[in-house]
Scaffold this active site. Sequence first.
Site, PDB file in Angstrom:
ATOM      1  CE  LYS A 116      -3.717  -2.137   2.691  1.00 54.50           C
ATOM      2  NZ  LYS A 116      -4.639  -2.435   1.931  1.00 54.50           N
ATOM      3  CD  GLU A 200      -5.197   5.631   4.770  1.00 54.17           C
ATOM      4  OE1 GLU A 200      -3.973   5.761   3.682  1.00 54.17           O
ATOM      5  OE2 GLU A 200      -6.045   5.198   4.490  1.00 54.17           O
ATOM      6  CG  HIS A 235     -11.621  -2.041   8.814  1.00 50.65           C
ATOM      7  ND1 HIS A 235     -11.981  -0.899   8.525  1.00 50.65           N
ATOM      8  CD2 HIS A 235     -11.225  -2.071   9.848  1.00 50.65           C
ATOM      9  CE1 HIS A 235     -11.609  -0.229   9.773  1.00 50.65           C
ATOM     10  NE2 HIS A 235     -11.102  -1.031  10.601  1.00 50.65           N
ATOM     11  NE  ARG A 296      -8.003  -9.579  -4.556  1.00 47.21           N
ATOM     12  CZ  ARG A 296      -9.033  -9.195  -4.028  1.00 47.21           C
ATOM     13  NH1 ARG A 296     -10.106  -9.363  -4.419  1.00 47.21           N
ATOM     14  NH2 ARG A 296      -9.045  -8.358  -3.056  1.00 47.21           N
TER      15      ARG A 296
HETATM   16  P1  ADP Z   1     -12.754  -8.135  -2.407  1.00 46.16           P
HETATM   17  O1  ADP Z   1     -12.097  -6.868  -2.381  1.00 46.16           O
HETATM   18  O2  ADP Z   1     -12.906  -8.655  -3.838  1.00 46.16           O
HETATM   19  O3  ADP Z   1     -14.264  -8.003  -1.740  1.00 46.16           O
HETATM   20  P2  ADP Z   1     -11.831  -9.336  -0.131  1.00 46.16           P
HETATM   21  O4  ADP Z   1     -10.881  -8.295   0.756  1.00 46.16           O
HETATM   22  O5  ADP Z   1     -13.023  -9.459   0.508  1.00 46.16           O
HETATM   23  O6  ADP Z   1     -11.825  -8.927  -1.519  1.00 46.16           O
HETATM   24  O7  ADP Z   1     -11.051 -10.628  -0.351  1.00 46.16           O
HETATM   25  C1  ADP Z   1     -11.190 -11.686  -1.264  1.00 46.16           C
HETATM   26  C2  ADP Z   1     -10.907 -12.853  -0.870  1.00 46.16           C
HETATM   27  O8  ADP Z   1      -9.354 -12.979  -0.751  1.00 46.16           O
HETATM   28  C3  ADP Z   1     -11.214 -13.324   0.310  1.00 46.16           C
HETATM   29  O9  ADP Z   1     -11.277 -14.504   0.439  1.00 46.16           O
HETATM   30  C4  ADP Z   1     -10.064 -12.737   1.455  1.00 46.16           C
HETATM   31  O10 ADP Z   1     -10.107 -13.668   2.524  1.00 46.16           O
HETATM   32  C5  ADP Z   1      -8.860 -13.042   0.500  1.00 46.16           C
HETATM   33  N1  ADP Z   1      -7.660 -12.062   0.532  1.00 46.16           N
HETATM   34  C6  ADP Z   1      -7.757 -10.714   0.291  1.00 46.16           C
HETATM   35  N2  ADP Z   1      -6.562 -10.352   0.408  1.00 46.16           N
HETATM   36  C7  ADP Z   1      -6.033 -11.151   1.319  1.00 46.16           C
HETATM   37  C8  ADP Z   1      -4.538 -11.090   1.785  1.00 46.16           C
HETATM   38  N3  ADP Z   1      -3.779 -10.097   1.748  1.00 46.16           N
HETATM   39  N4  ADP Z   1      -4.091 -12.204   2.079  1.00 46.16           N
HETATM   40  C9  ADP Z   1      -5.021 -13.428   2.448  1.00 46.16           C
HETATM   41  N5  ADP Z   1      -6.009 -13.411   1.671  1.00 46.16           N
HETATM   42  C10 ADP Z   1      -6.446 -12.474   1.255  1.00 46.16           C
HETATM   43  P1  ADP Z   2      -7.585  -4.014   2.686  1.00 45.18           P
HETATM   44  O1  ADP Z   2      -6.585  -4.462   1.932  1.00 45.18           O
HETATM   45  O2  ADP Z   2      -7.737  -4.626   3.801  1.00 45.18           O
HETATM   46  O3  ADP Z   2      -8.876  -4.113   1.829  1.00 45.18           O
HETATM   47  P2  ADP Z   2      -8.240  -1.179   2.624  1.00 45.18           P
HETATM   48  O4  ADP Z   2      -7.113   0.129   2.609  1.00 45.18           O
HETATM   49  O5  ADP Z   2      -8.917  -1.300   1.429  1.00 45.18           O
HETATM   50  O6  ADP Z   2      -7.605  -2.277   3.263  1.00 45.18           O
HETATM   51  O7  ADP Z   2      -8.910  -0.696   3.746  1.00 45.18           O
HETATM   52  C1  ADP Z   2     -10.251  -1.489   3.732  1.00 45.18           C
HETATM   53  C2  ADP Z   2     -11.277  -0.634   4.672  1.00 45.18           C
HETATM   54  O8  ADP Z   2     -10.872   0.120   5.792  1.00 45.18           O
HETATM   55  C3  ADP Z   2     -11.976   0.382   3.596  1.00 45.18           C
HETATM   56  O9  ADP Z   2     -12.826  -0.279   2.864  1.00 45.18           O
HETATM   57  C4  ADP Z   2     -12.526   1.393   4.857  1.00 45.18           C
HETATM   58  O10 ADP Z   2     -13.867   0.706   5.117  1.00 45.18           O
HETATM   59  C5  ADP Z   2     -11.616   1.573   5.580  1.00 45.18           C
HETATM   60  N1  ADP Z   2     -10.512   2.348   5.457  1.00 45.18           N
HETATM   61  C6  ADP Z   2      -9.489   2.408   4.850  1.00 45.18           C
HETATM   62  N2  ADP Z   2      -8.795   3.444   5.057  1.00 45.18           N
HETATM   63  C7  ADP Z   2      -9.589   4.317   5.521  1.00 45.18           C
HETATM   64  C8  ADP Z   2      -9.663   5.598   5.965  1.00 45.18           C
HETATM   65  N3  ADP Z   2      -8.558   6.540   5.402  1.00 45.18           N
HETATM   66  N4  ADP Z   2     -10.508   6.390   6.492  1.00 45.18           N
HETATM   67  C9  ADP Z   2     -11.366   5.645   6.951  1.00 45.18           C
HETATM   68  N5  ADP Z   2     -11.779   4.429   6.540  1.00 45.18           N
HETATM   69  C10 ADP Z   2     -10.623   3.544   5.931  1.00 45.18           C
END
Ligand code: ADP
Ligand code: ADP
Length: 663
Positions: A116, A200, A235, A296
């Site tokens: 990230k 952030e 989240h 993906r």
């Molecule tokens: P989407 O953003 O497609 O909804 P999710 O964050 O829900 O994706 O993750 C999709 C799938 O990938 C889930 O089965 C989640 O457990 C898996 N996943 C996502 N990121 C990771 C990670 N960094 N390590 C392990 N599993 C992950």
């Molecule tokens: P992941 O890789 O686990 O999906 P993300 O960076 O996409 O991580 O963040 C996951 C969730 O956390 C977001 O969908 C949002 O709900 C919350 N989030 C992330 N960044 C912020 C932010 N700066 N302020 C508020 N909520 C956040």
Amino acid sequence: MFNKILIANRGEIACRVAATARRMAIRTVAVYSDADANAKHVSFCDEAVHIGGSAPKDSYLRWERIIEAAKATGAQAIHPGYGFLSENEEFAQACLDAGLVFIGPPASAIKAMGLKAESKRLMEKAGVPLVPGYHGSDQDPALLKREADRIGYPVLIKASAGGGGKGMRAVEKSEDFEAALASCKREAISSFGDDAVLVEKYAQRPRHIEIQVFGDSHGNYVYLFERDCSVQRRHQKVLEEAPAPGMTQAMRQQMGEAAVAAARAVNYVGAGTVEFIVEQRADGSMNFFFMEMNTRLQVEHPVTEAITGLDLVEWQLRVASGQKLPLAQEQLAICGHAIEARICAESPDNNFLPATGTLHVYQKPVCTNFERGAVRIDDGVREGDTISPYYDSMVAKLIVHGQTREEALARLDQALAQTHIVGLSTNVQFLRYVLRTPSFAQANLDTALIQREEALLFKQEPVGLALAAAAAIAQALLTEKAAEGSDPFSRRDGWQTHGVTQRRFEFEFQGAPAQAELRYLHDGALQLKVGELSGPLWFTKSGQGMDIEFAGQRLSVAVYPRGEVDHVFTARGATQITAIDLLAHAGEGQAETGRLSAPMPGKVVSFAVKAGDKVSKGQPLAVMEAMKMEHTIAAPADGVVQELLYAPGDQVVEGAELLRLAV
Ligand code: ADP
Ligand code: ADP
Ligand code: MG
């Protein structure tokens, strides 16, 4: 175009990819672990290769083994699905090195977006708006703290390598920063093997809005509009919809163009999602900031398919085989509204503890043509399958489409009501409660929605005792009728030579005992009394379930008995009621008299003894059938059987003496 691909995944996404491949006359190879030997995705593909043990590291993450399987089966390309190896740049590169096409972006794009912090540095250069924050490589805790103080609280500490909602800590005030940092780093190192973090600004009333992008190997890019995934728990996404409520044409275009710029900056090819956090200010303005790019196909891609009428897996296959994007930006349009619900094996009332077990009943809503107001289910399981502890808890995705959000919402509620799962806990009822909250119904969305509406989401009782008991009794009577092949009403007439017949039922409901009394009236009608409520009970079989009327309420219900527990599903919601087996206690208190009588009307199935037999306490004497089950009547004490008073097949009334026992 390829003529054979290997799908390096399992569950619903493996089935989803296979479905499109089949439609395009592309053969499919599944891979599977020990736990998945009989899984749906295995039978769904044309051939399958066993790749190892149940734990992901022994199978779905063993990329050498997967590449070997592709070579051995003559597959030309590998689709990674999501999760597992989908965002592993080494795997993407290894596919290329082995002469296989990786159906996804180039390894370099996965790498660029993988961390990230680094992706943010890249996005900054590409002019994509970022959340104010610190994403430098200097990880000195004192520096991180100073940065947090500068950014201003609340802040979010994020593991740079994080994903799946893990490795994040919100910090409200400066004093809490150090402890949160330490705990975030501990989780990051154990989950991702990398403890680098970024800090952030925690956005105000944040919404998660993401843009689906697509690129081809000829330098063309489009965005397939947005998805709103604000409804989250810890989240993690719970409900996803497209388009995002309240999105203006201008903002959609700005966000779409920013997403395409992000993709272009890393020479992206294929399907990708650029996630933005959208801040909703008190003055009503909305600002969007880049969060991360998922390189993906995403879990929630079906809502985009629903509003665009496109098949994103088909696009992935076309692009991976070198074709140009099928459509240009101006040819794309949004039609209607779509919502997806993730149905998970978990217990909402028990802090969402994941549940494992067998899907004894898995009844799905009727799926309709997806282009015209529709219901779609994407799943990787069938009735009778087991949800194992090895993989994630998602059982199915339910996706609906409507002309408007209201229509989609109503359709989703209806489809969830028609989703009957018995054998393990799921969040189906919880999802229905979320849909009905004022916040969701009025599209007052932000990531705190579930927390805010908590009071409406847990430990509710959608169906009360009266209806649950009436449903259980009606089901028992229908089962008796089916078992006998005769009308229970005519059978009841027979009993009426003994006067008005009554049956007593004992239940356990919500942890408390409850009784019901059923009277068979002379005119063939039924009168039911449950607690203080008393009135006619009427029911009739209807489709998969029955229609029932009691205490002024008329409802369609489906009842699935499992052991003593009846699982009751209604349009209003689902509940469980335990029917206590009265006959199991038949012998109690009768030893002195030496008589064994039926405590309720039923049928004698068989006797296990004959006159003159010596029996010992607890030995089975007779089997009766009543309610929906067979009941064994056991000897209440040691003794000798004097006489059998009925024959197998005889109907007996409540209180009828079945046999005489000398004790
Ligand atoms: P989407 O953003 O497609 O909804 P999710 O964050 O829900 O994706 O993750 C999709 C799938 O990938 C889930 O089965 C989640 O457990 C898996 N996943 C996502 N990121 C990771 C990670 N960094 N390590 C392990 N599993 C992950
Ligand atoms: P992941 O890789 O686990 O999906 P993300 O960076 O996409 O991580 O963040 C996951 C969730 O956390 C977001 O969908 C949002 O709900 C919350 N989030 C992330 N960044 C912020 C932010 N700066 N302020 C508020 N909520 C956040
Ligand atoms: Mg994310």
